[in-house]
Design an enzyme around this catalytic site. Structure first.
Site, PDB file in Angstrom:
ATOM      1  N   ASP A  49      21.769  45.419  54.838  1.00 36.89           N
ATOM      2  CA  ASP A  49      22.817  45.049  55.997  1.00 36.89           C
ATOM      3  C   ASP A  49      23.529  43.666  55.504  1.00 36.89           C
ATOM      4  OD1 ASP A  49      21.900  46.946  57.584  1.00 36.89           O
ATOM      5  OD2 ASP A  49      21.021  45.904  59.193  1.00 36.89           O
ATOM      6  N   ASP A  83      23.580  54.835  67.229  1.00 38.10           N
ATOM      7  CA  ASP A  83      22.732  53.770  67.607  1.00 38.10           C
ATOM      8  C   ASP A  83      22.332  54.204  69.209  1.00 38.10           C
ATOM      9  OD1 ASP A  83      22.998  51.732  65.929  1.00 38.10           O
ATOM     10  OD2 ASP A  83      24.795  51.218  66.310  1.00 38.10           O
TER      11      ASP A  83
END
Length: 165
Positions: free
Chosen positions: A8, A129
């Site tokens: 990330d 998500d």
């Protein structure tokens, strides 16, 4: 099942961010190239990069992703706020092997269909998500009205075989 080690990235560094507040990121490593190299050395077959700057709408890490693609001997897949055709094109232009579309793109059949028409389905994936069993997206209040399994089936029907949850 295949596991994809993930990096990330925010502001050129490897971080872990809260879903809602990028300013509260935890720094894991200042050098994404060192982290990626460690994944390769450990036997990873792919590296997954999340462009948090793009996902949070504060810029993008396209140049860094391009450099990772050039340096790594394994394929790179990228996610993080990718919804529009031009964003996907930009990632393909820098050599990304697979682009993971966000929940919003996968839930919108016309967008998904247009992307699959433009790019081969094996170069696309979908990243969903999920929060409390429902689709979740930071800037998309309608997300919970879409069942994750339905969105995954829609992606599969369009020819996409990689769905990350």
């Amino acid at each position: 099942m295949e596991l994809f080690p993930a990096i990330d990235i925010h502001d050129g560094r490897v971080v872990r961010a809260s879903r809602t507040d990028l300013s509260r990121s935890t720094l894991y490593h200042p050098d994404p190239f060192a982290v990626a190299a460690a994944f390769v050395e450990a036997g990873a077959r792919w590296v997954h990069v999340v462009d948090l700057d793009r996902a949070f709408g504060v810029g993008d890490q396209t140049d860094l992703v391009a450099a990772l693609v050039k340096r790594l001997p394994i394929p790179v897949q990228v996610g993080g706020g990718l919804v529009a055709l031009d964003e996907v094109e930009a990632m393909r232009d820098v050599g990304v092997q697979r682009i993971l579309l966000g929940s919003r793109a996968a839930a919108d059949w016309s967008t998904l269909e247009a992307l699959v028409d433009q790019f081969s389905p094996d170069s696309l994936g979908v990243a969903l998500d999920v929060k409390d069993g429902k689709l979740w997206a930071r800037n998309w209040p309608e997300a919970p009205s879409h069942a994750p399994a339905d969105v995954a089936r829609r992606a599969r029907a369009a020819g996409i075989t990689v769905v990350a949850v």
